[in-house]
Design a protein around this motif. Structure first.
Motif, PDB file in Angstrom:
ATOM      1  N   MET A  15       0.824  -1.206   0.000  1.00 62.72           N
ATOM      2  CA  MET A  15       0.000   0.000   0.000  1.00 62.72           C
ATOM      3  C   MET A  15       0.862   1.260   0.000  1.00 62.72           C
ATOM      4  N   ALA A  16       2.004   1.211   0.690  1.00 63.10           N
ATOM      5  CA  ALA A  16       2.935   2.344   0.666  1.00 63.10           C
ATOM      6  C   ALA A  16       3.493   2.548  -0.735  1.00 63.10           C
ATOM      7  N   ASP A  17       3.809   1.456  -1.430  1.00 62.43           N
ATOM      8  CA  ASP A  17       4.299   1.554  -2.812  1.00 62.43           C
ATOM      9  C   ASP A  17       3.240   2.189  -3.715  1.00 62.43           C
ATOM     10  N   ILE A  18       1.988   1.774  -3.549  1.00 59.59           N
ATOM     11  CA  ILE A  18       0.898   2.326  -4.352  1.00 59.59           C
ATOM     12  C   ILE A  18       0.716   3.812  -4.050  1.00 59.59           C
ATOM     13  N   ALA A  19       0.841   4.184  -2.773  1.00 56.72           N
ATOM     14  CA  ALA A  19       0.653   5.583  -2.370  1.00 56.72           C
ATOM     15  C   ALA A  19       1.700   6.502  -2.995  1.00 56.72           C
ATOM     16  N   GLU A  20       2.865   5.975  -3.322  1.00 58.02           N
ATOM     17  CA  GLU A  20       3.933   6.804  -3.883  1.00 58.02           C
ATOM     18  C   GLU A  20       3.648   7.241  -5.320  1.00 58.02           C
ATOM     19  N   LYS A  48       8.426   2.086 -16.336  1.00 55.78           N
ATOM     20  CA  LYS A  48       9.767   2.491 -15.879  1.00 55.78           C
ATOM     21  C   LYS A  48       9.907   4.010 -15.829  1.00 55.78           C
ATOM     22  N   SER A  49       9.305   4.707 -16.796  1.00 57.02           N
ATOM     23  CA  SER A  49       9.432   6.169 -16.820  1.00 57.02           C
ATOM     24  C   SER A  49       8.530   6.826 -15.777  1.00 57.02           C
ATOM     25  N   GLY A  50       7.469   6.137 -15.345  1.00 56.41           N
ATOM     26  CA  GLY A  50       6.528   6.737 -14.412  1.00 56.41           C
ATOM     27  C   GLY A  50       6.705   6.328 -12.962  1.00 56.41           C
ATOM     28  N   THR A  51       7.593   5.364 -12.701  1.00 52.28           N
ATOM     29  CA  THR A  51       7.803   4.867 -11.325  1.00 52.28           C
ATOM     30  C   THR A  51       9.277   4.512 -11.138  1.00 52.28           C
ATOM     31  N   ASN A  52       9.606   4.094  -9.907  1.00 56.12           N
ATOM     32  CA  ASN A  52      10.953   3.570  -9.651  1.00 56.12           C
ATOM     33  C   ASN A  52      10.932   2.039  -9.586  1.00 56.12           C
ATOM     34  N   ALA A 125      -5.359   0.869   4.772  1.00 61.31           N
ATOM     35  CA  ALA A 125      -5.472   1.536   3.473  1.00 61.31           C
ATOM     36  C   ALA A 125      -5.665   3.038   3.655  1.00 61.31           C
ATOM     37  N   CYS A 126      -6.503   3.440   4.612  1.00 64.63           N
ATOM     38  CA  CYS A 126      -6.731   4.863   4.860  1.00 64.63           C
ATOM     39  C   CYS A 126      -5.464   5.567   5.329  1.00 64.63           C
ATOM     40  N   ARG A 127      -4.643   4.872   6.109  1.00 64.58           N
ATOM     41  CA  ARG A 127      -3.372   5.467   6.560  1.00 64.58           C
ATOM     42  C   ARG A 127      -2.477   5.796   5.369  1.00 64.58           C
ATOM     43  N   HIS A 128      -2.521   4.954   4.352  1.00 67.44           N
ATOM     44  CA  HIS A 128      -1.660   5.175   3.183  1.00 67.44           C
ATOM     45  C   HIS A 128      -2.310   6.056   2.122  1.00 67.44           C
ATOM     46  N   TRP A 129      -3.611   5.908   1.899  1.00 69.78           N
ATOM     47  CA  TRP A 129      -4.261   6.540   0.747  1.00 69.78           C
ATOM     48  C   TRP A 129      -5.221   7.654   1.135  1.00 69.78           C
ATOM     49  N   GLY A 130      -5.378   7.928   2.432  1.00 70.71           N
ATOM     50  CA  GLY A 130      -6.323   8.947   2.861  1.00 70.71           C
ATOM     51  C   GLY A 130      -7.748   8.410   2.883  1.00 70.71           C
ATOM     52  N   GLN A 131      -8.706   9.301   2.972  1.00 69.39           N
ATOM     53  CA  GLN A 131     -10.106   8.883   3.042  1.00 69.39           C
ATOM     54  C   GLN A 131     -10.616   8.492   1.650  1.00 69.39           C
ATOM     55  N   PRO A 132     -11.383   7.410   1.566  1.00 67.28           N
ATOM     56  CA  PRO A 132     -11.874   6.965   0.255  1.00 67.28           C
ATOM     57  C   PRO A 132     -13.007   7.849  -0.267  1.00 67.28           C
ATOM     58  N   SER A 133     -13.231   7.738  -1.569  1.00 67.74           N
ATOM     59  CA  SER A 133     -14.351   8.432  -2.198  1.00 67.74           C
ATOM     60  C   SER A 133     -15.666   7.698  -1.962  1.00 67.74           C
ATOM     61  N   TYR A 134     -15.566   6.393  -1.665  1.00 67.76           N
ATOM     62  CA  TYR A 134     -16.768   5.578  -1.479  1.00 67.76           C
ATOM     63  C   TYR A 134     -16.453   4.415  -0.549  1.00 67.76           C
ATOM     64  N   THR A 162      -9.740   7.546  -5.425  1.00 67.62           N
ATOM     65  CA  THR A 162      -9.683   8.044  -6.800  1.00 67.62           C
ATOM     66  C   THR A 162      -8.511   9.000  -7.015  1.00 67.62           C
ATOM     67  N   PRO A 163      -7.279   8.501  -6.943  1.00 64.90           N
ATOM     68  CA  PRO A 163      -6.147   9.369  -7.276  1.00 64.90           C
ATOM     69  C   PRO A 163      -6.167   9.674  -8.772  1.00 64.90           C
TER      70      PRO A 163
END
Length: 197
Positions: A15-20, A48-52, A125-134, A162-163
């Motif tokens: 989840m931390a990887d996704i949050a980045e 590769k160009s959009g992530t590490n 999930a909320c700790r990593h991604w914030g509050q959900p849209s739904y 919804t990032p």
């Protein structure tokens, strides 16, 4: 029914990887259903160009099957991700609660297990991604189509973030007797929007 209840360490890292990833539009592909070496190599370059994230080993001589439509990547936290033009699937096989070898008489117990373990993974999930849209649960009237048409089918719980360029779905599988659910757990998937949207 058998169960496993493991720490959420793998999920915490994934989840931390996704949050980045701040903007998923850079990862999404054309979603035209193309397979084979050309679209897969395009996908690898894009990710590769959009992530590490590091792709599975590949060079000019690597044979990519004509039916292949995705590729694997490894994050700096050692999360393995399967990436396609339209979604990203984290592989966290040793994390969280699962029920398996379910028999028809176990369906209610499996559902109760999901209800019991949903809050911990949702809070993570909320700790990593914030509050959900739904956020919704199967017992709510209209749940199947609440977020979008059919989004709640086969789900007991569903939360959506919804990032930019994506929807992240955290969900539990709905246990059923017919057809019999062989196993259930709480999973998450990043659904990528069409390229450029």
């Amino acid at each position: 029914m058998k169960t496993l209840d493991r720490p959420l360490d793998d999920d915490d890292r994934a989840m931390a990887d996704i949050a980045e990833v701040r903007d998923w539009r850079r990862l999404a592909g054309p979603q035209a259903g193309e397979t084979g070496p050309v679209p897969v190599r395009r996908l690898i370059r894009r990710v590769k160009s959009g992530t590490n994230w590091k792709p599975w080993p590949i060079n000019r001589r690597t044979v990519i099957d004509d039916q292949l439509d995705g590729w694997g990547f490894l994050t700096r936290r050692n999360t393995e991700l399967a990436v396609y033009d339209d979604q990203v699937l984290p592989h966290s096989p040793f994390s969280g609660w699962v029920a398996f070898a379910i028999e028809p008489a176990d369906v209610e117990e499996a559902a109760a297990g999901l209800d019991e373990h949903w809050p911990a993974k949702f809070d993570l999930a909320c700790r990593h991604w914030g509050q959900p849209s739904y956020v919704g649960i199967e017992s709510k009237t209209g749940f199947e189509d609440d977020w979008s048409p059919g989004a709640g089918i086969d789900r007991r719980h569903l939360a959506v973030w919804t990032p930019p360029g994506a929807e992240i779905h955290l969900y539990s599988n709905k246990p059923t007797a017919r057809p019999l659910s062989v196993s259930v757990g709480i999973n998450y998937t990043v659904y990528l929007n069409e390229e450029g949207t």
